[in-house]
Scaffold this active site. Structure first.
Site, short mmCIF file in Angstrom:
data_model
loop_
_atom_site.label_atom_id
_atom_site.label_comp_id
_atom_site.label_asym_id
_atom_site.label_seq_id
_atom_site.Cartn_x
_atom_site.Cartn_y
_atom_site.Cartn_z
N ARG A 120 0.82 -1.23 0.00
CA ARG A 120 0.00 0.00 0.00
C ARG A 120 0.85 1.27 0.00
NH1 ARG A 120 -3.64 -2.94 3.55
NH2 ARG A 120 -5.18 -3.86 2.17
N LYS A 142 4.51 11.61 -11.12
CA LYS A 142 3.62 10.86 -12.02
C LYS A 142 4.27 9.52 -12.28
CE LYS A 142 1.02 14.35 -14.57
NZ LYS A 142 0.78 14.98 -15.89
N GLU A 184 12.15 18.60 -24.12
CA GLU A 184 11.45 18.94 -22.86
C GLU A 184 12.09 20.17 -22.20
OE1 GLU A 184 8.69 17.40 -22.01
OE2 GLU A 184 8.77 15.32 -22.72
N LYS A 226 9.80 23.02 -13.12
CA LYS A 226 8.85 21.93 -12.88
C LYS A 226 8.48 21.84 -11.40
CE LYS A 226 7.24 17.41 -13.76
NZ LYS A 226 7.24 16.22 -14.57
N GLU A 236 -2.64 18.18 -11.05
CA GLU A 236 -3.16 18.70 -12.31
C GLU A 236 -4.64 19.06 -12.20
OE1 GLU A 236 -1.04 16.74 -15.54
OE2 GLU A 236 -2.80 17.06 -16.79
N ARG A 241 -0.45 22.64 -13.89
CA ARG A 241 0.41 21.52 -14.28
C ARG A 241 0.12 21.07 -15.71
NH1 ARG A 241 2.68 16.37 -10.77
NH2 ARG A 241 3.89 15.53 -12.50
N ASN A 245 2.00 19.84 -20.48
CA ASN A 245 1.62 18.95 -21.58
C ASN A 245 1.72 19.64 -22.94
OD1 ASN A 245 1.03 16.84 -19.80
ND2 ASN A 245 -1.01 17.67 -19.40
N HIS A 248 2.03 17.75 -26.19
CA HIS A 248 1.78 16.33 -25.93
C HIS A 248 0.53 15.81 -26.63
CE1 HIS A 248 4.99 16.87 -23.09
NE2 HIS A 248 4.88 15.65 -22.63
N HIS A 252 1.08 12.98 -28.95
CA HIS A 252 0.48 11.68 -28.63
C HIS A 252 -0.09 11.04 -29.92
CE1 HIS A 252 -1.73 8.76 -26.19
NE2 HIS A 252 -2.71 8.92 -27.06
N HIS A 266 9.51 9.56 -27.46
CA HIS A 266 8.55 10.47 -26.81
C HIS A 266 8.97 11.94 -26.97
CE1 HIS A 266 5.68 11.97 -23.89
NE2 HIS A 266 6.67 12.57 -23.26
P1 NAD Z 1 14.08 5.49 -21.49
O1 NAD Z 1 13.92 5.36 -20.04
O2 NAD Z 1 13.56 4.39 -22.36
O3 NAD Z 1 15.61 5.73 -21.82
C1 NAD Z 1 15.99 5.85 -23.16
C2 NAD Z 1 17.10 4.85 -23.53
O4 NAD Z 1 18.32 5.30 -23.01
C3 NAD Z 1 16.88 3.44 -22.97
O5 NAD Z 1 17.29 2.52 -23.94
C4 NAD Z 1 17.82 3.39 -21.77
O6 NAD Z 1 18.29 2.09 -21.52
C5 NAD Z 1 18.96 4.26 -22.25
N1 NAD Z 1 19.72 4.95 -21.22
C6 NAD Z 1 19.22 5.63 -20.15
N2 NAD Z 1 20.19 6.27 -19.52
C7 NAD Z 1 21.35 5.98 -20.16
C8 NAD Z 1 22.69 6.38 -19.98
N3 NAD Z 1 23.03 7.26 -19.05
N4 NAD Z 1 23.60 5.89 -20.82
C9 NAD Z 1 23.26 5.03 -21.80
N5 NAD Z 1 22.01 4.65 -22.05
C10 NAD Z 1 21.06 5.12 -21.24
O7 NAD Z 1 13.40 6.83 -22.04
P2 NAD Z 1 13.23 8.31 -21.47
O8 NAD Z 1 13.20 9.18 -22.65
O9 NAD Z 1 14.15 8.60 -20.38
O10 NAD Z 1 11.78 8.27 -20.82
C11 NAD Z 1 10.63 8.08 -21.61
C12 NAD Z 1 9.50 7.67 -20.71
O11 NAD Z 1 9.28 8.69 -19.74
C13 NAD Z 1 8.19 7.46 -21.41
O12 NAD Z 1 7.63 6.24 -20.99
C14 NAD Z 1 7.32 8.62 -20.95
O13 NAD Z 1 5.95 8.28 -20.89
C15 NAD Z 1 7.87 8.87 -19.58
N6 NAD Z 1 7.67 10.24 -19.08
C16 NAD Z 1 7.19 10.37 -17.82
C17 NAD Z 1 7.00 11.63 -17.30
C18 NAD Z 1 6.51 11.77 -15.87
O14 NAD Z 1 6.22 12.90 -15.46
N7 NAD Z 1 6.44 10.69 -15.12
C19 NAD Z 1 7.31 12.77 -18.04
C20 NAD Z 1 7.83 12.60 -19.33
C21 NAD Z 1 8.00 11.32 -19.84
N1 GLY Z 2 5.39 15.61 -17.72
C1 GLY Z 2 4.14 16.18 -17.36
C2 GLY Z 2 3.93 16.26 -15.90
O1 GLY Z 2 4.75 15.85 -15.12
O2 GLY Z 2 2.91 16.75 -15.49
#
Ligand code: NAD
Ligand code: GLY
Length: 365
Positions: A120, A142, A184, A226, A236, A241, A245, A248, A252, A266
């Site tokens: 939980r 998030k 971003e 942020k 949000e 917040r 987006n 996005h 999307h 992304h």
């Molecule tokens: P990711 O986590 O897939 O990383 C991208 C690639 O880089 C992967 O293959 C990973 O293995 C590699 N990698 C990571 N760090 C590395 C390093 N230092 N050296 C070598 N390789 C490395 O992708 P991302 O772009 O970091 O994240 C995308 C995700 O984030 C999506 O799922 C998206 O929905 C999510 N997201 C979430 C939020 C939130 O607020 N929670 C905001 C924006 C995006």
């Molecule tokens: N990346 C959008 C948010 O965190 O709200």
């Protein structure tokens, strides 16, 4: 450099420091319980960066187990959530423990969600290793996995206990991923800070070339922006917040059209989405056309896609709008859009005519 996220009794610190990963034993010490961490990471990050974290924990005498998942967006699945939670239970994780998420947004989102439901709710700390995760996903709580119905549809709000950002982890990140994260960074300028967009135009090339001062400034500036938004509108609800987006909703649709795959990352979809949001705003007479041109030119100069063609999308406006209708931001059958009155002047528009969006996309290059 540090930034605090002011969320009352759930407030937390974000440390941004070149080489911080090599001091993780010391920096993570306040968050360790029973002198042991479980680290969740992916195969690429394990190869590139886990050794630094493990060595620092070893030197500090802090024990650790590691759960390593495959790299890539498809890792944010029910199956991996089950694998991670089963393993965490085997390792007898307790509510007061902090699980360490070492990786990009995929690992951060999945680990945060696992932490939010395990017993939980237990704690977690973010150690983001992509630019995207360092400037956006590791902050704000998030968490999510993807489901058959779409991306990020199963998730929760669950704030980390701490975020440790070491910009030098980007040294091993492929340039395409650095660029995707840079979209971003630009977003924060476009939302409400024309002067930060000016900074991006002047210093973005150095950042992308690996300049450490530019990288650290951009991360610090983005995280501060942020953190302020999250502190003001954690869930949000007030609309502030939602400004995060920007790009996005268009993005999307592009991600859906390209199968949420590495055909379009992304951050790349967000880049094209922001250019389209500015283009649509200009077409509606809301925003000076020159601003839309400037946004597109900067994203293209950064090597990011800023058009449908560059994003590899050749679909009708109606098809793309149909993808948008599956967005989780749909409210009462209407889809809010982030539009702009100019660079640094983004606003939430709740009454956008979807036929106009489709017509704009049919005419966009
Ligand atoms: P990711 O986590 O897939 O990383 C991208 C690639 O880089 C992967 O293959 C990973 O293995 C590699 N990698 C990571 N760090 C590395 C390093 N230092 N050296 C070598 N390789 C490395 O992708 P991302 O772009 O970091 O994240 C995308 C995700 O984030 C999506 O799922 C998206 O929905 C999510 N997201 C979430 C939020 C939130 O607020 N929670 C905001 C924006 C995006
Ligand atoms: N990346 C959008 C948010 O965190 O709200």
């Amino acid at each position: 450099m540090g930034v605090d996220v002011a969320l009352g009794d759930r407030k937390y610190a974000i440390d941004i420091e070149a080489g911080a990963l090599d001091r993780a034993g010391e920096l993570l010490r306040p968050y360790v319980r029973r002198n042991h961490f479980v680290i969740v990471t992916d195969e690429s990050v394990a190869q590139a960066q886990l050794g630094r974290l493990a060595a620092s924990l070893d030197a500090a005498g802090i024990g650790h187990d590691v759960i390593t998942l495959p790299a890539g967006e498809s890792t944010k699945s029910w199956k991996n959530l089950e694998i991670v939670t089963d393993r965490l239970l085997e390792l007898e994780i307790e509510r007061s423990d902090n699980i360490v998420a070492l990786g990009g947004g995929v690992i951060g989102d999945l680990t945060g969600f696992a932490a939010s439901i395990l017993k939980r709710g237990c704690g977690f700390v973010q150690v983001p290793t992509t630019l995207l995760a360092q400037v956006d996903s590791s902050v704000g709580g998030k968490t999510a996995i993807n489901s058959r119905a779409g991306k990020n549809l199963i998730g929760s709000f669950h704030q980390p206990a701490y975020v440790l950002i070491d910009p030098t982890t980007l040294d091993t990140l492929p340039l395409r991923e650095v660029r995707a994260g840079y979209a971003e960074v630009v977003k924060y300028g476009l939302i409400d800070s024309p002067e930060f967009f000016d900074w991006c135009e002047a210093h973005g090339p150095a950042l992308l070339a690996g300049d450490s001062a530019a990288r650290e400034y951009a991360i610090q500036r983005s995280v501060a922006a942020k953190a302020a938004i999250v502190a003001d509108d954690e869930r949000e609800t007030s609309g502030r917040r939602a400004l995060l987006n920007l790009g996005h909703t268009f993005g999307h649709a592009l991600e859906a059209e390209t199968g949420f795959s590495d055909r379009l990352l992304h951050g790349e979809a967000v880049a094209a989405g922001m250019a389209l949001a500015f283009g649509f705003s200009a077409a509606q007479g809301l925003c000076p056309a020159d601003d839309a041109v400037r946004v597109r030119a900067h994203l293209e100069a950064a090597g990011l896609p800023a058009t449908l063609a560059a994003a590899g999308v050749n679909a009708s406006g109606a098809t793309l709008v149909a993808h948008m209708m599956h967005d989780k931001k749909m409210a009462g059958g209407r889809l809010p859009f982030l539009l702009a009155r100019g660079i640094g002047h983004t606003f939430l528009a709740k009454d956008v005519d979807l036929a106009a969006v489709a017509a704009f996309l049919d005419g966009a290059d």
